[in-house]
Design an enzyme around this catalytic site. Structure first.
Site, PDB file in Angstrom:
ATOM      1  N   GLU A 146       4.670  -3.057  12.598  1.00 19.52           N
ATOM      2  CA  GLU A 146       3.648  -2.260  12.076  1.00 19.52           C
ATOM      3  C   GLU A 146       2.333  -3.008  11.457  1.00 19.52           C
ATOM      4  O   GLU A 146       2.491  -3.395  10.317  1.00 19.52           O
ATOM      5  CB  GLU A 146       4.095  -1.154  11.306  1.00 19.52           C
ATOM      6  CG  GLU A 146       5.101  -0.170  12.107  1.00 19.52           C
ATOM      7  CD  GLU A 146       4.629   0.401  13.156  1.00 19.52           C
ATOM      8  OE1 GLU A 146       5.546   1.256  13.846  1.00 19.52           O
ATOM      9  OE2 GLU A 146       3.451   0.466  13.256  1.00 19.52           O
ATOM     10  N   GLY A 198       2.824  -4.793   7.824  1.00 19.28           N
ATOM     11  CA  GLY A 198       1.642  -5.510   6.914  1.00 19.28           C
ATOM     12  C   GLY A 198       0.787  -6.162   8.030  1.00 19.28           C
ATOM     13  O   GLY A 198       0.369  -5.403   9.147  1.00 19.28           O
ATOM     14  N   SER A 199       0.254  -7.321   7.656  1.00 23.83           N
ATOM     15  CA  SER A 199      -1.120  -7.833   8.446  1.00 23.83           C
ATOM     16  C   SER A 199      -0.739  -8.218   9.757  1.00 23.83           C
ATOM     17  O   SER A 199       0.297  -8.703  10.016  1.00 23.83           O
ATOM     18  CB  SER A 199      -1.986  -8.562   7.639  1.00 23.83           C
ATOM     19  OG  SER A 199      -0.972  -9.796   7.344  1.00 23.83           O
ATOM     20  N   LYS A 257      12.457  -7.689   1.406  1.00 20.97           N
ATOM     21  CA  LYS A 257      11.661  -8.278   0.533  1.00 20.97           C
ATOM     22  C   LYS A 257      10.337  -7.225   0.351  1.00 20.97           C
ATOM     23  O   LYS A 257       9.468  -7.064   1.358  1.00 20.97           O
ATOM     24  CB  LYS A 257      11.021  -9.516   1.101  1.00 20.97           C
ATOM     25  CG  LYS A 257      10.507 -10.323   0.047  1.00 20.97           C
ATOM     26  CD  LYS A 257       9.402 -11.491   0.613  1.00 20.97           C
ATOM     27  CE  LYS A 257       8.102 -10.488   1.143  1.00 20.97           C
ATOM     28  NZ  LYS A 257       7.426 -10.084  -0.148  1.00 20.97           N
ATOM     29  N   PRO A 258      10.236  -6.734  -0.613  1.00 22.40           N
ATOM     30  CA  PRO A 258       9.121  -5.928  -1.004  1.00 22.40           C
ATOM     31  C   PRO A 258       7.843  -6.468  -1.288  1.00 22.40           C
ATOM     32  O   PRO A 258       7.968  -7.899  -1.557  1.00 22.40           O
ATOM     33  CB  PRO A 258       9.340  -4.808  -2.048  1.00 22.40           C
ATOM     34  CG  PRO A 258      10.127  -5.853  -2.983  1.00 22.40           C
ATOM     35  CD  PRO A 258      10.986  -6.782  -1.814  1.00 22.40           C
ATOM     36  N   ALA A 259       6.666  -6.021  -1.259  1.00 30.83           N
ATOM     37  CA  ALA A 259       5.390  -6.850  -1.653  1.00 30.83           C
ATOM     38  C   ALA A 259       5.606  -7.602  -2.827  1.00 30.83           C
ATOM     39  O   ALA A 259       6.132  -6.532  -3.945  1.00 30.83           O
ATOM     40  CB  ALA A 259       3.972  -6.101  -1.648  1.00 30.83           C
ATOM     41  N   ASN A 319       0.803  -1.170  -0.045  1.00 32.27           N
ATOM     42  CA  ASN A 319       0.024  -0.133   0.097  1.00 32.27           C
ATOM     43  C   ASN A 319       0.773   1.191   0.045  1.00 32.27           C
ATOM     44  O   ASN A 319       0.390   2.090  -0.502  1.00 32.27           O
ATOM     45  CB  ASN A 319      -0.986  -0.067   1.179  1.00 32.27           C
ATOM     46  CG  ASN A 319      -0.369  -0.147   2.555  1.00 32.27           C
ATOM     47  OD1 ASN A 319       0.854  -0.499   2.573  1.00 32.27           O
ATOM     48  ND2 ASN A 319      -0.853   0.318   3.785  1.00 32.27           N
TER      49      ASN A 319
HETATM   50  N1  LIG Z   1       0.206  -1.628  10.017  1.00 24.66           N
HETATM   51  C1  LIG Z   1       0.537  -1.204   8.538  1.00 24.66           C
HETATM   52  O1  LIG Z   1       1.194  -0.128   8.382  1.00 24.66           O
HETATM   53  C2  LIG Z   1      -0.060  -1.974   7.523  1.00 24.66           C
HETATM   54  C3  LIG Z   1      -0.946  -3.011   7.676  1.00 24.66           C
HETATM   55  N2  LIG Z   1      -1.397  -3.771   6.613  1.00 24.66           N
HETATM   56  C4  LIG Z   1      -2.301  -4.812   6.667  1.00 24.66           C
HETATM   57  O2  LIG Z   1      -2.127  -6.045   5.995  1.00 24.66           O
HETATM   58  C5  LIG Z   1      -3.198  -6.447   5.336  1.00 24.66           C
HETATM   59  C6  LIG Z   1      -3.325  -6.217   3.804  1.00 24.66           C
HETATM   60  O3  LIG Z   1      -1.998  -5.907   3.280  1.00 24.66           O
HETATM   61  P1  LIG Z   1      -0.949  -7.122   2.657  1.00 24.66           P
HETATM   62  O4  LIG Z   1       0.113  -6.548   1.918  1.00 24.66           O
HETATM   63  O5  LIG Z   1      -1.686  -8.161   1.992  1.00 24.66           O
HETATM   64  O6  LIG Z   1      -0.603  -7.709   3.998  1.00 24.66           O
HETATM   65  P2  LIG Z   1       0.279  -9.118   4.053  1.00 24.66           P
HETATM   66  O7  LIG Z   1       0.702  -8.863   5.654  1.00 24.66           O
HETATM   67  O8  LIG Z   1      -0.185 -10.204   3.522  1.00 24.66           O
HETATM   68  O9  LIG Z   1       1.712  -8.627   3.221  1.00 24.66           O
HETATM   69  C7  LIG Z   1       2.717  -7.670   3.774  1.00 24.66           C
HETATM   70  C8  LIG Z   1       3.925  -8.213   3.116  1.00 24.66           C
HETATM   71  O10 LIG Z   1       4.457  -9.449   3.937  1.00 24.66           O
HETATM   72  C9  LIG Z   1       4.690 -10.275   3.074  1.00 24.66           C
HETATM   73  N3  LIG Z   1       4.513 -11.479   3.526  1.00 24.66           N
HETATM   74  C10 LIG Z   1       3.249 -12.373   3.591  1.00 24.66           C
HETATM   75  N4  LIG Z   1       3.325 -13.565   4.231  1.00 24.66           N
HETATM   76  C11 LIG Z   1       4.563 -13.675   4.276  1.00 24.66           C
HETATM   77  C12 LIG Z   1       5.320 -14.733   4.994  1.00 24.66           C
HETATM   78  N5  LIG Z   1       4.977 -15.807   5.363  1.00 24.66           N
HETATM   79  N6  LIG Z   1       6.621 -14.580   5.320  1.00 24.66           N
HETATM   80  C13 LIG Z   1       7.467 -13.375   4.924  1.00 24.66           C
HETATM   81  N7  LIG Z   1       6.505 -12.479   4.101  1.00 24.66           N
HETATM   82  C14 LIG Z   1       5.407 -12.393   4.088  1.00 24.66           C
HETATM   83  C15 LIG Z   1       4.034 -10.100   1.688  1.00 24.66           C
HETATM   84  O11 LIG Z   1       4.574 -10.575   0.866  1.00 24.66           O
HETATM   85  C16 LIG Z   1       4.211  -8.537   1.779  1.00 24.66           C
HETATM   86  O12 LIG Z   1       5.645  -7.981   1.432  1.00 24.66           O
HETATM   87  C17 LIG Z   1      -4.108  -5.484   5.781  1.00 24.66           C
HETATM   88  O13 LIG Z   1      -5.172  -6.207   6.582  1.00 24.66           O
HETATM   89  C18 LIG Z   1      -3.715  -4.368   6.583  1.00 24.66           C
HETATM   90  O14 LIG Z   1      -4.356  -4.029   7.799  1.00 24.66           O
HETATM   91  C19 LIG Z   1      -1.018  -3.591   5.188  1.00 24.66           C
HETATM   92  C20 LIG Z   1      -0.250  -2.311   5.230  1.00 24.66           C
HETATM   93  C21 LIG Z   1       0.210  -1.459   6.122  1.00 24.66           C
HETATM   94  O1  LIG Z   2       1.278   1.217   6.066  1.00 25.71           O
HETATM   95  C1  LIG Z   2       0.497   2.434   6.208  1.00 25.71           C
HETATM   96  O2  LIG Z   2      -0.715   2.278   5.902  1.00 25.71           O
HETATM   97  C2  LIG Z   2       1.227   3.663   6.500  1.00 25.71           C
HETATM   98  O3  LIG Z   2       2.277   3.624   7.591  1.00 25.71           O
HETATM   99  C3  LIG Z   2       0.182   4.713   6.699  1.00 25.71           C
HETATM  100  S1  LIG Z   2       0.964   6.316   6.754  1.00 25.71           S
HETATM  101  O4  LIG Z   2       2.043   6.126   7.711  1.00 25.71           O
HETATM  102  O5  LIG Z   2       1.387   6.795   5.472  1.00 25.71           O
HETATM  103  O6  LIG Z   2      -0.198   7.327   7.361  1.00 25.71           O
END
Ligand SMILES: NC(=O)C1=CN([C@@H]2O[C@H](COP(=O)(O)OP(=O)(O)OC[C@H]3O[C@@H](n4cnc5c(N)ncnc54)[C@H](O)[C@@H]3O)[C@@H](O)[C@H]2O)C=CC1
Ligand SMILES: O=C(O)[C@H](O)CS(=O)(=O)O
Length: 492
Positions: free
Chosen positions: A264, A242-243, A189-191, A166
């Site tokens: 985060e 991430g999640s 490792k980026p998304a 995102n």
């Molecule tokens: N707190 C924050 O700043 C953020 C939270 N999120 C949360 O993540 C969810 C959706 O975003 P996604 O990118 O799909 O989240 P995700 O957690 O699936 O992916 C984030 C990153 O983790 C990697 N990843 C996934 N599984 C992994 C594993 N087993 N080992 C190593 N890396 C792994 C993905 O390839 C990506 O680079 C939403 O529910 C949102 O709440 C997403 C972006 C920012």
């Molecule tokens: O991962 C996100 O959603 C960002 O941390 C939000 S912000 O920091 O750009 O507000």
């Protein structure tokens, strides 16, 4: 006006920033055995690149190189590290237009938002370059006249970073800044959806003089890479955005090696409008907090609580602003909302809307997929929302503004805190006593008072409860990349 005009992959001023090669220990690596990951434009699903699907062997090579390079990088003076980070920052600013084109091509957000992400997060490189010169220790009076106590701060070592789609550019500089400033090295490792922004940052890192091995970018299947990060003894720390689910998995896997962790994770931000709020300001804040990045941020207002006596006025003005949102390709002038990242995101949005409808919610705006097709979804406002609905319990991560009314402070604090998440929270009020009471009562790592925007390099960004641990930004943000060493000096 919604625009569906097509456009080729952007024409860049500096074409060398758009590369499909991974960057490992100072070498640009193409695909091996034609194993690739496809990168698509979320606007229309068209293929914009194929990047290497690298195996664990290459990850190990990157980690080995990071360990070697880190020792020398940490021996450089803070001023030397600061100069390199400053140069990297300057190059990002100079190339922000191109970086924004690349970001929008792979993630879909409007160009203006992309540029804002790039510039606001490049500032973390500048800020932490300066912080490198302020990594002070302590000299503490000893337990007796012949002893002194020294406290040194030293880099944790090799850091593995995992970032989400995102904010494909910003989440990287937000992590690389403190890590490299502290004298650590980083493998990123980026998304899978958005690697091109990461590669472009590596191009500029190399130009800025970041030594080979100090910053590497690898692409490949997430889980095996994650396992290597968690179990390779040379990796000292993992920093993840991430999640919450993946964050939890990383915690479990990293436990074996007692890795340092910065997480985060997900959020479920309450956005509260009290009867003494400036309603116009509250509407502006709700628009930023809810609809930035099409609602795909972890700090988005996920629940909008409005005190009963001002609910009608607030809702009417919010609907006016929402009606002005224009959907389309992010590179088109005037577009203010791009597509959602994928079909899974659209499905979650539809699930939250239908669940709310089934439980008595009402659609005031939007509520369905856009006529633009693809993963476009209309910005949506719903009323009559209650705490038992999925939209109140789960993070929507999409352009859905659910309005819940409340009677008084105690009621809304209880509802706002009724979540396992605690990342961001917001409220609008002008009574001084209320501001203090509510700010202290909200269970969140961050509280926006009369503002819908929290992140900047000078503030400690992070969550409590299941929204994560550690902070990014501010002088607190470098602590996670340092270890304290106590040196007892006797015989004085
Ligand atoms: N707190 C924050 O700043 C953020 C939270 N999120 C949360 O993540 C969810 C959706 O975003 P996604 O990118 O799909 O989240 P995700 O957690 O699936 O992916 C984030 C990153 O983790 C990697 N990843 C996934 N599984 C992994 C594993 N087993 N080992 C190593 N890396 C792994 C993905 O390839 C990506 O680079 C939403 O529910 C949102 O709440 C997403 C972006 C920012
Ligand atoms: O991962 C996100 O959603 C960002 O941390 C939000 S912000 O920091 O750009 O507000």
């Amino acid at each position: 006006m919604d625009d569906r005009s097509t456009q080729p992959v952007p024409a860049l001023k500096d074409r060398s920033l758009l590369t499909d090669k991974a960057y490992v220990a100072g070498r640009w690596l193409g695909a091996v055995d034609d194993r690739t990951i496809t990168v698509t434009d979320p606007f229309d699903g068209s293929v914009i690149a194929r990047v290497p699907d690298l195996g664990v062997e290459v990850v190990r090579q990157a980690i080995d190189a990071a360990a070697l390079a880190q020792a020398e990088w940490a021996r450089r003076s803070a001023k030397e590290r600061a100069a390199v980070l400053r140069r990297w920052y300057e190059l990002i600013v100079e190339n922000a237009e191109d970086l924004a084109q690349i970001l929008t091509a792979e993630q879909g957000k409007p160009l203006g938002e992309a540029k804002g992400e790039i510039l606001s997060n490049a500032a973390y490189l500048e800020w932490f370059g300066e912080e490198a010169k302020r990594i002070d220790g302590d000299i503490i009076p000893g337990p007796n006249r012949n002893q002194r106590i020294m406290v040194l701060k030293q880099p944790v070592g090799v850091c593995a970073a995992i970032t989400p789609w995102n904010f494909p550019n910003g989440m990287i500089t937000r992590k690389a800044g403190p890590a490299l400033a502290a004298g650590c090295s980083m493998i990123l490792k980026p998304a899978a959806q958005t690697p091109l922004s990461a590669f472009a940052l590596a191009v500029l890192a190399e130009r800025a003089g970041v030594p080979a091995g100090v910053f590497s970018v690898i692409t490949g299947e997430a889980r095996p890479i994650g396992m290597e990060f968690c179990h390779n003894p040379k990796v000292a720390k993992i920093t993840f955005t991430g999640s919450t689910g993946v964050g939890r998995w990383l915690m479990k896997e990293a436990a074996d090696g007692i890795k340092r962790l910065s997480l985060e994770l997900g959020g479920n931000a309450p956005f509260i409008v009290f009867d003494d709020a400036d309603i116009d300001a509250a509407v502006e804040g709700a628009m930023i907090s809810k609809f930035r990045n099409a609602g795909q941020t972890c700090v988005c207002a996920n629940r909008i609580y409005v005190q009963e006596t001002v609910a009608e006025a607030f809702t009417a003005r919010l609907l006016e602003k929402v009606s002005a949102i224009t959907l389309g390709r992010g590179t088109q002038a005037g577009v203010s909302q791009g597509p959602l990242i994928d079909d899974r995101a659209v499905a979650k949005m539809e699930e939250h809307v239908s669940d709310a409808l089934a439980k008595g919610g009402r659609i005031l705006a939007g509520g369905k997929r856009s006529a633009l097709g693809g993963t476009f979804f209309e910005p949506t406002v719903m009323s009559g929302i209650t705490q038992d609905m999925k939209v109140a319990k789960e993070e929507t991560f999409a352009p859905l503004a659910p309005i819940i009314t409340f009677r008084d402070e105690d009621e809304v604090i209880a509802m706002a805190n009724d979540s396992e998440f605690g990342l961001a929270s917001y409220f609008y009020a002008r009574d001084l006593g209320r501001v203090w009471r509510v700010a202290e009562a909200l269970e969140a790592g961050m509280v926006g008072v009369n503002t819908g925007m929290l992140a900047n390099e000078m503030a400690p960004f992070g969550g409590v409860k299941q929204s994560g641990m550690g902070r990014e930004g501010s002088s607190y943000g470098i602590e996670g990349f340092l270890e304290l060493k106590y040196v007892a000096v006797a015989g004085i």
